[in-house]
Design a protein around this motif. Sequence first.
Motif, PDB file in Angstrom:
ATOM      1  N   ASN A 292       0.881  -1.286   0.022  1.00 45.07           N
ATOM      2  CA  ASN A 292       0.078  -0.101  -0.017  1.00 45.07           C
ATOM      3  C   ASN A 292       0.886   1.315  -0.041  1.00 45.07           C
ATOM      4  OD1 ASN A 292      -2.666  -1.254   0.146  1.00 45.07           O
ATOM      5  ND2 ASN A 292      -1.920  -1.847   2.347  1.00 45.07           N
ATOM      6  N   THR A 293       0.478   2.439  -0.728  1.00 43.67           N
ATOM      7  CA  THR A 293       0.787   3.515  -0.797  1.00 43.67           C
ATOM      8  C   THR A 293      -0.218   4.405  -0.524  1.00 43.67           C
ATOM      9  OG1 THR A 293       2.818   3.133  -2.099  1.00 43.67           O
ATOM     10  CG2 THR A 293       2.059   5.568  -1.925  1.00 43.67           C
ATOM     11  N   ALA A 294      -0.194   5.239   0.531  1.00 46.75           N
ATOM     12  CA  ALA A 294      -1.346   6.034   1.081  1.00 46.75           C
ATOM     13  C   ALA A 294      -0.997   7.672   0.624  1.00 46.75           C
ATOM     14  CB  ALA A 294      -1.610   5.719   2.563  1.00 46.75           C
ATOM     15  N   PHE A 295      -2.073   8.131   0.002  1.00 50.43           N
ATOM     16  CA  PHE A 295      -2.086   9.488  -0.061  1.00 50.43           C
ATOM     17  C   PHE A 295      -3.140  10.170   0.874  1.00 50.43           C
ATOM     18  CE2 PHE A 295      -0.615   7.654  -3.926  1.00 50.43           C
ATOM     19  CZ  PHE A 295       0.635   7.895  -4.070  1.00 50.43           C
ATOM     20  N   TRP A 296      -2.583  11.501   1.339  1.00 48.28           N
ATOM     21  CA  TRP A 296      -3.271  11.965   2.389  1.00 48.28           C
ATOM     22  C   TRP A 296      -3.578  13.509   1.875  1.00 48.28           C
ATOM     23  CZ3 TRP A 296      -4.096  10.747   7.983  1.00 48.28           C
ATOM     24  CH2 TRP A 296      -4.255  11.831   8.693  1.00 48.28           C
ATOM     25  N   PHE A 297      -5.069  13.834   1.878  1.00 48.42           N
ATOM     26  CA  PHE A 297      -5.266  15.194   1.255  1.00 48.42           C
ATOM     27  C   PHE A 297      -6.009  16.074   2.385  1.00 48.42           C
ATOM     28  CE2 PHE A 297      -5.291  11.902  -1.767  1.00 48.42           C
ATOM     29  CZ  PHE A 297      -4.894  12.497  -2.986  1.00 48.42           C
ATOM     30  N   ASN A 298      -5.359  17.312   2.565  1.00 53.12           N
ATOM     31  CA  ASN A 298      -6.143  18.182   3.548  1.00 53.12           C
ATOM     32  C   ASN A 298      -6.798  19.364   2.901  1.00 53.12           C
ATOM     33  OD1 ASN A 298      -5.096  17.431   5.950  1.00 53.12           O
ATOM     34  ND2 ASN A 298      -3.185  18.583   6.181  1.00 53.12           N
ATOM     35  N   VAL A 299      -8.028  19.258   3.078  1.00 50.31           N
ATOM     36  CA  VAL A 299      -8.963  20.312   2.449  1.00 50.31           C
ATOM     37  C   VAL A 299      -9.165  21.332   3.397  1.00 50.31           C
ATOM     38  CG1 VAL A 299     -11.053  20.436   1.386  1.00 50.31           C
ATOM     39  CG2 VAL A 299      -9.999  18.230   1.323  1.00 50.31           C
ATOM     40  N   HIS A 300      -9.079  22.643   2.823  1.00 50.72           N
ATOM     41  CA  HIS A 300      -9.344  23.864   3.775  1.00 50.72           C
ATOM     42  C   HIS A 300     -10.422  24.354   3.231  1.00 50.72           C
ATOM     43  CE1 HIS A 300      -8.686  28.070   5.102  1.00 50.72           C
ATOM     44  NE2 HIS A 300      -9.051  27.394   6.104  1.00 50.72           N
ATOM     45  N   VAL A 301     -11.463  24.644   3.889  1.00 50.47           N
ATOM     46  CA  VAL A 301     -12.867  25.525   3.550  1.00 50.47           C
ATOM     47  C   VAL A 301     -12.797  26.803   4.118  1.00 50.47           C
ATOM     48  CG1 VAL A 301     -15.217  25.673   3.411  1.00 50.47           C
ATOM     49  CG2 VAL A 301     -14.114  23.140   3.385  1.00 50.47           C
ATOM     50  N   PRO A 302     -12.667  28.059   3.163  1.00 48.78           N
ATOM     51  CA  PRO A 302     -12.685  29.271   3.660  1.00 48.78           C
ATOM     52  C   PRO A 302     -13.671  29.645   4.487  1.00 48.78           C
ATOM     53  CG  PRO A 302     -11.684  29.282   1.466  1.00 48.78           C
ATOM     54  CD  PRO A 302     -12.562  28.011   1.868  1.00 48.78           C
ATOM     55  N   VAL A 303     -13.914  30.581   5.457  1.00 52.63           N
ATOM     56  CA  VAL A 303     -15.067  30.710   6.211  1.00 52.63           C
ATOM     57  C   VAL A 303     -16.068  31.353   5.100  1.00 52.63           C
ATOM     58  CG1 VAL A 303     -14.414  33.132   6.723  1.00 52.63           C
ATOM     59  CG2 VAL A 303     -15.584  32.010   8.294  1.00 52.63           C
ATOM     60  N   SER A 304     -15.624  31.930   4.006  1.00 53.14           N
ATOM     61  CA  SER A 304     -16.733  32.645   3.043  1.00 53.14           C
ATOM     62  C   SER A 304     -17.449  31.773   2.284  1.00 53.14           C
ATOM     63  CB  SER A 304     -16.016  33.719   2.408  1.00 53.14           C
ATOM     64  OG  SER A 304     -14.903  33.237   1.807  1.00 53.14           O
ATOM     65  N   THR A 305     -17.010  30.480   2.181  1.00 51.06           N
ATOM     66  CA  THR A 305     -17.547  29.489   1.138  1.00 51.06           C
ATOM     67  C   THR A 305     -18.906  29.199   1.556  1.00 51.06           C
ATOM     68  OG1 THR A 305     -15.167  28.637   0.928  1.00 51.06           O
ATOM     69  CG2 THR A 305     -17.038  27.155   0.259  1.00 51.06           C
ATOM     70  N   PRO A 306     -19.905  29.193   0.674  1.00 49.36           N
ATOM     71  CA  PRO A 306     -21.167  28.962   0.986  1.00 49.36           C
ATOM     72  C   PRO A 306     -21.323  27.395   1.225  1.00 49.36           C
ATOM     73  CG  PRO A 306     -21.198  30.224  -1.077  1.00 49.36           C
ATOM     74  CD  PRO A 306     -19.667  29.598  -0.819  1.00 49.36           C
ATOM     75  N   ALA A 307     -22.309  27.249   2.172  1.00 48.39           N
ATOM     76  CA  ALA A 307     -22.726  25.822   2.489  1.00 48.39           C
ATOM     77  C   ALA A 307     -23.072  25.077   1.079  1.00 48.39           C
ATOM     78  CB  ALA A 307     -23.946  25.769   3.504  1.00 48.39           C
ATOM     79  N   GLY A 308     -22.907  23.688   1.100  1.00 46.49           N
ATOM     80  CA  GLY A 308     -23.533  22.998   0.194  1.00 46.49           C
ATOM     81  C   GLY A 308     -22.615  21.737  -0.320  1.00 46.49           C
ATOM     82  N   ASP A 309     -22.941  21.193  -1.445  1.00 48.36           N
ATOM     83  CA  ASP A 309     -21.901  19.926  -2.041  1.00 48.36           C
ATOM     84  C   ASP A 309     -21.021  20.682  -3.160  1.00 48.36           C
ATOM     85  OD1 ASP A 309     -22.947  18.203  -0.345  1.00 48.36           O
ATOM     86  OD2 ASP A 309     -24.513  17.708  -1.609  1.00 48.36           O
ATOM     87  N   TYR A 310     -19.897  20.153  -3.033  1.00 49.78           N
ATOM     88  CA  TYR A 310     -18.680  20.469  -4.084  1.00 49.78           C
ATOM     89  C   TYR A 310     -18.228  19.413  -4.633  1.00 49.78           C
ATOM     90  CZ  TYR A 310     -19.381  25.090  -2.226  1.00 49.78           C
ATOM     91  OH  TYR A 310     -19.794  26.230  -1.915  1.00 49.78           O
ATOM     92  N   THR A 311     -17.757  19.170  -5.880  1.00 54.62           N
ATOM     93  CA  THR A 311     -17.095  17.954  -6.187  1.00 54.62           C
ATOM     94  C   THR A 311     -15.822  18.525  -6.949  1.00 54.62           C
ATOM     95  OG1 THR A 311     -18.349  18.273  -8.429  1.00 54.62           O
ATOM     96  CG2 THR A 311     -19.646  16.937  -6.827  1.00 54.62           C
ATOM     97  N   SER A 312     -14.874  17.231  -6.996  1.00 51.93           N
ATOM     98  CA  SER A 312     -13.831  17.361  -7.663  1.00 51.93           C
ATOM     99  C   SER A 312     -13.343  15.976  -8.011  1.00 51.93           C
ATOM    100  CB  SER A 312     -12.783  18.155  -6.868  1.00 51.93           C
ATOM    101  OG  SER A 312     -11.375  18.378  -7.372  1.00 51.93           O
ATOM    102  N   HIS A 313     -12.203  15.730  -8.689  1.00 54.31           N
ATOM    103  CA  HIS A 313     -11.444  14.367  -8.892  1.00 54.31           C
ATOM    104  C   HIS A 313     -10.309  14.351  -8.284  1.00 54.31           C
ATOM    105  CE1 HIS A 313     -14.979  14.174 -11.298  1.00 54.31           C
ATOM    106  NE2 HIS A 313     -14.922  12.828 -11.602  1.00 54.31           N
TER     107      HIS A 313
END
Length: 856
Positions: free
Chosen positions: A150-171
């Motif tokens: 196994n090789t594990a990749f770690w992704f740290n997501v930062h959400v700014p305080v101004s970002t509207p609530a809801g669902d966001y998608t990426s790949h």
Amino acid sequence: MTNHQIHTLCTALFLSFVLTAATVWAQDQNQEKYTYCLTQSTGNYALWTTLPSERVFKDDAVPSDTGSGIFVYAAKNEFEPFQIIVQPGVSGSVSVDIGDFGSGIKVQLYQVKYVTITQATDNLGRTGDYPDPLWPLETGASVSVTAGENTAFWFNVHVPVSTPAGDYTSHVNIGGIDIPVTLHIFNFSIPETLHAKSQMNVSHQTFLTHYSVPCCGSEYWMYVDKIKQYFIDHRLTPKSVLWSGGLTSGGAAPYIDYDCSGTMTDNDGIWGFDAPAQRYIDGAGLLEGKFYQSFNNGTGFPSFMAATCSNNDASADQRPTTFCGLPRSAADWYTANDPTTPYNRKWFAYITALRNYLSSTGFLDKAYYYFANEPQDQADYDAVAWYSRYLKDAAPDFKLMVSEEPRPEIFNHADYIQDGQVDIWLPVLNNYDPAISHDRKKNHGEETWIYFLHDTRPPFFNPITLDHPGIESKLTGWFLWKYRIGGIAYYSMNNWSQNPWTDPINSNHNGDLFMLYPPSPACSPIAYGSNNHRFVPSIRFELMRDSLEDYEYFHVMNDNSDPRVDEINAPDAQVDKIIKGVADYTRDSGFMYNLRRLIGLYNGGEIAEIPDITPPMAHPRGAGNPGNYYINFQNPDGLPATTYTEDTYNNGYTYRYLTYADHDYLQVGTLEYDQIAGFGWLDDTEHFLTGRDPWGTEQDERKITYAYDDYAHHPSVFEFDLPNGTYQVEASVGTPRRVRSHNRLVIEGVTFVDDEASENYIVRTREVTVRDGKLTLDIGIRDYYTMINYLDIEAVYALSDLDHNGQVDSTDLALFAGVFGAVCESGPYCLGDFDGDADVDGADLADFMQSFSNPE
């Protein structure tokens, strides 16, 4: 049966169907799975995911459960990680990339690296390659992978305080394979202000040296600011908030100018106090033009150490040997008990001036003086009480901290003359006593923080220990809320004097002295800017932030208020599901993350109430209906001899039973908790013993055998998996020919024995309720033996629980319908006759429906 009764019963049956269907649907909705093989896997690459609190080892098997895509949940102003693991069929390399979520959301990418553990810290650790360092990667990086590993990749997501609530998608793209990621942002924000305080000893200079930062131009100040921003982003406060300026030096001596007549003056600019304090405590300062924007969006650190002791000897006078031209002598310290000596008059006048200066600059309420470290004996206690008394005389509202639990030897001392003489007590976790700390908080206005040491060992959690399950770092914020603890401390975040990459153990404790890694595995300085100025955190460090963000979830849920001692606060029912006691925790990562997700949905107004979820059963014994269980603590290989053995649950574990007093007793010795067995001690049991004493008058084999911790350094914890429900428990502690002066036993939070002497046994029966699939025993008092003899655990059922499965449900309704209208043939209280009139009639139906509607 009357028409009314028929109508009532039919209605109840219909409601039963609806309720059962709704319960199954709700359980599916409320408990998400987070560990599964991704359907995007190919013949070349097995791709899977698991929670950040789950350590991924090189040889971990790919999960059998499957799922498509990654689901991440975060509040505004929050950092939230996720993991994706690749296990290739052949060795080679893969590229790693992640697309843009939009709306200012940022993602940092890391590869999970390993350090070699040659000696496990304790029973929770293991040797070999252990995942902990997070190696920074740039988007699109190419990474070598090994077939079958196994090789594990770690992704740290930062959400700014101004970002509207809801669902966001990426790949995420790994090796050319796209993996969809859905980020759900809750409709609330993590507060900018840190509500859990801390004192984390970090060396700025160590960072500057290892990143080859030159002094003292723009690069230097950029790094000083970056270090502080990195820590406040992790919701942690450095011990040296003002570095490379300050207010005092070792022993609380003045760092800025003091004229010895009561006036302090800062003539040092950015190297002094005012400019750094305005930036890093107030959050607004620009450090005399070094910066163009405020620090951390205008919010500084919530507290700072304004003065400190100079060594670890609490009874020593650590003040300057010469102060304002006056030499210090033994006549100036507590043993002489004369606060009016010339030296003392000058010193305490200076403390008054220090307090006044802090007040005039607006920083007094955030300041504290850490004046004594770990007092150990009466001399230390005398010194602490005496010095704090006269410090408070000089500066009543200048907060004082001592790194020790609230001790009666101090707070009942003749020199401890007022409440709040010590404002902040700082015990090591394994010495923390919530009853005393809560009393000092509620009735005396004194706060408690906790810290962790290399000897903070099981059954206590330790977020610093490298080779412990990741969830231990996630427990921190939940523990602080549960016990109304004000903050945490740790003595070394980045001591790289020995290379953590190759030599991670210190004081027999892996991870001791560091939670961040040098930017070079060789522990040598890297060229300035060669890794894009990225720090190298540990998994422990990132999960510590997660836990402190969880604390802010509770703060928001509590109407943006701190928790109150001896009051029920809104988040408590949820927190209690994770932290059951000082050394008793729910360690199921999936359950914790599901609970956090539901709290987030509730805080954001997406659900009206938090469903009452419980951890999944970890053992087949826990999956059945509540029953009766009997345990004898003894040497299973000794006397009384095993009556029979069997693989009771068909899971490959052979259980040993003693048939005695008409029951089959499970023979339990010093086994550490074994998930296959479904029972055991959560301690390192190297020093646990069993015994049998048949030489007295007592003949009950259950009483003359026992198990105990021979070291008795702290309470021990024993767990036994069983179904959720209510049980009547009979427990015995003691030995047949000796009085033990201090015995303690708490089961599922219910006190059976509370610091009592045994003559020679204490046998108690109490009713307890199990909600997490484990009966938990908390046994013993520090430095005293408590011998546990046996347990009789018998299910308690409501009369309307006709099938004895621990709940009043549709099955019971069907059973009741089958006997409704019957007359008891063998006397009152037959099946369905709840009122004892020998008829199963309308009155019993009314009783049943009340229980059915209120199954608690």
